[in-house]
Design an enzyme around this catalytic site. Structure first.
Site, PDB file in Angstrom:
ATOM      1  N   SER A  62       0.731  -1.517  -0.085  1.00 50.27           N
ATOM      2  CA  SER A  62       0.151  -0.328   0.309  1.00 50.27           C
ATOM      3  C   SER A  62       0.825   1.434  -0.120  1.00 50.27           C
ATOM      4  O   SER A  62       0.406   2.004  -0.152  1.00 50.27           O
ATOM      5  CB  SER A  62      -1.028   0.043   1.155  1.00 50.27           C
ATOM      6  OG  SER A  62      -2.102  -1.137   0.767  1.00 50.27           O
TER       7      SER A  62
ATOM      8  N   LYS B  62       0.448   3.721  -2.882  1.00 48.99           N
ATOM      9  CA  LYS B  62      -0.224   4.081  -3.322  1.00 48.99           C
ATOM     10  C   LYS B  62       0.052   5.917  -2.648  1.00 48.99           C
ATOM     11  O   LYS B  62      -1.253   6.564  -3.716  1.00 48.99           O
ATOM     12  CB  LYS B  62      -1.877   3.951  -2.590  1.00 48.99           C
ATOM     13  CG  LYS B  62      -2.080   2.292  -2.455  1.00 48.99           C
ATOM     14  CD  LYS B  62      -3.412   1.996  -0.904  1.00 48.99           C
ATOM     15  CE  LYS B  62      -3.428   0.369  -0.823  1.00 48.99           C
ATOM     16  NZ  LYS B  62      -4.530  -0.115  -0.193  1.00 48.99           N
TER      17      LYS B  62
ATOM     18  N   TYR C 214      -3.872  -2.185 -10.471  1.00 45.53           N
ATOM     19  CA  TYR C 214      -3.841  -2.659  -8.782  1.00 45.53           C
ATOM     20  C   TYR C 214      -2.528  -3.809  -8.070  1.00 45.53           C
ATOM     21  O   TYR C 214      -1.855  -3.136  -7.278  1.00 45.53           O
ATOM     22  CB  TYR C 214      -4.926  -2.370  -8.003  1.00 45.53           C
ATOM     23  CG  TYR C 214      -5.257  -2.351  -6.471  1.00 45.53           C
ATOM     24  CD1 TYR C 214      -5.496  -1.151  -5.573  1.00 45.53           C
ATOM     25  CD2 TYR C 214      -5.217  -3.409  -5.899  1.00 45.53           C
ATOM     26  CE1 TYR C 214      -4.722  -1.496  -4.394  1.00 45.53           C
ATOM     27  CE2 TYR C 214      -5.236  -3.736  -4.264  1.00 45.53           C
ATOM     28  CZ  TYR C 214      -5.333  -2.750  -3.464  1.00 45.53           C
ATOM     29  OH  TYR C 214      -5.025  -2.328  -2.422  1.00 45.53           O
TER      30      TYR C 214
ATOM     31  N   TYR D 280      -4.935   3.978   8.167  1.00 44.58           N
ATOM     32  CA  TYR D 280      -5.809   3.058   8.791  1.00 44.58           C
ATOM     33  C   TYR D 280      -6.427   3.437   9.875  1.00 44.58           C
ATOM     34  O   TYR D 280      -6.248   3.864  10.242  1.00 44.58           O
ATOM     35  CB  TYR D 280      -5.840   1.696   8.284  1.00 44.58           C
ATOM     36  CG  TYR D 280      -5.411   1.097   6.876  1.00 44.58           C
ATOM     37  CD1 TYR D 280      -5.055   1.274   5.672  1.00 44.58           C
ATOM     38  CD2 TYR D 280      -3.776   0.323   6.869  1.00 44.58           C
ATOM     39  CE1 TYR D 280      -5.275   1.346   4.714  1.00 44.58           C
ATOM     40  CE2 TYR D 280      -3.290   0.413   5.587  1.00 44.58           C
ATOM     41  CZ  TYR D 280      -4.267   0.676   4.660  1.00 44.58           C
ATOM     42  OH  TYR D 280      -3.095   1.030   3.513  1.00 44.58           O
TER      43      TYR D 280
ATOM     44  N   VAL E 225       1.407  -3.382   4.019  1.00 45.38           N
ATOM     45  CA  VAL E 225       1.248  -5.418   4.397  1.00 45.38           C
ATOM     46  C   VAL E 225       2.288  -6.099   4.138  1.00 45.38           C
ATOM     47  O   VAL E 225       2.446  -7.141   4.897  1.00 45.38           O
ATOM     48  CB  VAL E 225       0.158  -6.497   4.426  1.00 45.38           C
ATOM     49  CG1 VAL E 225      -1.250  -5.460   4.729  1.00 45.38           C
ATOM     50  CG2 VAL E 225      -0.788  -6.096   2.354  1.00 45.38           C
TER      51      VAL E 225
HETATM   52  N1  GLN Z   1      -2.327  -5.115  -1.780  1.00 43.92           N
HETATM   53  C1  GLN Z   1      -2.939  -5.863  -0.854  1.00 43.92           C
HETATM   54  C2  GLN Z   1      -3.981  -5.508  -0.716  1.00 43.92           C
HETATM   55  O1  GLN Z   1      -4.760  -4.420  -1.123  1.00 43.92           O
HETATM   56  C3  GLN Z   1      -2.422  -3.753  -0.077  1.00 43.92           C
HETATM   57  C4  GLN Z   1      -2.925  -3.666   1.534  1.00 43.92           C
HETATM   58  C5  GLN Z   1      -2.370  -2.722   2.156  1.00 43.92           C
HETATM   59  O2  GLN Z   1      -0.618  -2.759   1.864  1.00 43.92           O
HETATM   60  N2  GLN Z   1      -2.644  -2.494   3.557  1.00 43.92           N
HETATM   61  O3  GLN Z   1      -4.781  -6.144   0.189  1.00 43.92           O
END
Ligand code: GLN
Length: 309
Positions: free
Chosen positions: A64, A67, A191, A243, A261
């Site tokens: 993420s 992003k 994505y 988050y 993650v």
């Molecule tokens: N590719 C992961 C997902 O969509 C990204 C989530 C994350 O890094 N928090 O679940």
């Protein structure tokens, strides 16, 4: 030895010894291969000096954290029109929450929760082929990091493509509200691939220097985004980057940050430094456990929190 080098090394040594390392993500099967013992930290300061320790040159799945770069590209492409499709409020919900999307009639709360990031990806995809968009994003990141060796880990992308049922549900649900313009599987393909970009702490800290320097690359003086845009991206990172753990991160670390993650965290000390940390074990909100602790130590020892010492 500079004070910064000493502190970075001390923190990495302390983190190496800790046993409370959190849990490596397994819901994307390929991520489960990460070494739980790994720890890396890299800090690029205003002079371009890099203080790095531990596994700071080992590429990991940025997930993420990507992003931040897709948001930057989407704002460059459509400007403030982006906010018609996605909000910019903290969610207080897990990154992959579905329930909030129904209440809010398909408009995701912010660009960093999965639903919001998928909508942002859809924005940069419109008018292009998935391959072109991924190429553009990768070249943008390589340019920012001044490193053409950065690539996408195809095994991680394929692993998420096979198992990303929640994200597939989120994309289709938004499609039902007209929030997704392209075929949902095209948007999801882009994505999953941008989440699978692999970078080291050093590369990541280098790539995000523009956010610490009012939108400019401090080496070349070239503008990447306007100062206002850099400030706003940092604001969204502070409020939404972790988050439902964003409040805790602000409380403990006090810097704009974005987690993934894969166990990475990118943090920005405005006018001071761009920082990347990596430790694959996660806490209950899906944020790197030791990464957060290391950043808390760093900001405390250097007095770098944006809220003062
Ligand atoms: N590719 C992961 C997902 O969509 C990204 C989530 C994350 O890094 N928090 O679940």
């Amino acid at each position: 030895m500079r004070e910064l080098d000493r502190i970075v090394k001390e923190i990495a040594d302390e983190m190496r010894r800790r046993t409370d390392r959190g849990e490596v993500a397994t819901y994307i099967p390929e991520l489960a291969c990460a070494d739980q013992q790994a720890f890396g930290l890299a800090v690029v300061d205003t002079d371009g000096h890099i203080a790095a320790a531990g596994d700071s040159d080992t590429p990991f799945s940025i997930q993420s954290i990507s992003k931040v770069f897709t948001l930057t590209l989407a704002l460059g492409k459509v400007g403030d029109r982006l906010w018609q499709r996605v909000g910019r409020e903290p969610s207080g919900s897990p990154f992959n929450s579905i329930v909030q999307l129904e209440f809010e009639r398909g408009k995701p709360r912010n660009p960093f929760i999965n639903a919001g990031a998928i909508a942002v990806t859809d924005t940069i995809l419109s008018g292009h082929q998935p391959r072109e968009v991924l190429g553009e994003l990768l070249r943008f990141i390589q340019f920012l990091a001044d490193d053409t060796s950065i690539t996408i880990d195809e095994a991680v992308a394929a692993s998420e493509q096979r198992t990303g049922f929640r994200n597939i549900a989120l994309a289709n649900y938004m499609k039902a509200f007209g929030v997704i313009e392209n075929p949902a599987d095209f948007t999801l393909g882009v994505y999953f691939h941008h989440c699978a970009i692999a970078m080291s702490c050093r590369q990541l800290a280098m790539a995000a220097r523009f956010l610490a320097h009012s939108g400019r690359n401090p080496d070349t003086g070239l503008s990447v985004v306007s100062p206002e845009r850099a400030r706003r991206i940092n604001a969204i990172m502070l409020m939404c980057g972790h988050y439902d753990g964003s409040g805790e991160f602000a409380y403990r670390v006090g810097l704009p940050g974005k987690s993934g993650v894969g166990g990475g965290i990118l943090a920005i000390a405005p006018a001071k430094a761009s920082i990347a940390v990596w430790s694959p074990g996660l806490d209950a909100s899906g944020n790197s456990r030791l990464g957060r602790i290391a950043l808390e130590m760093l900001t405390q020892r250097l007095g770098w929190s944006i809220f003062g010492v």
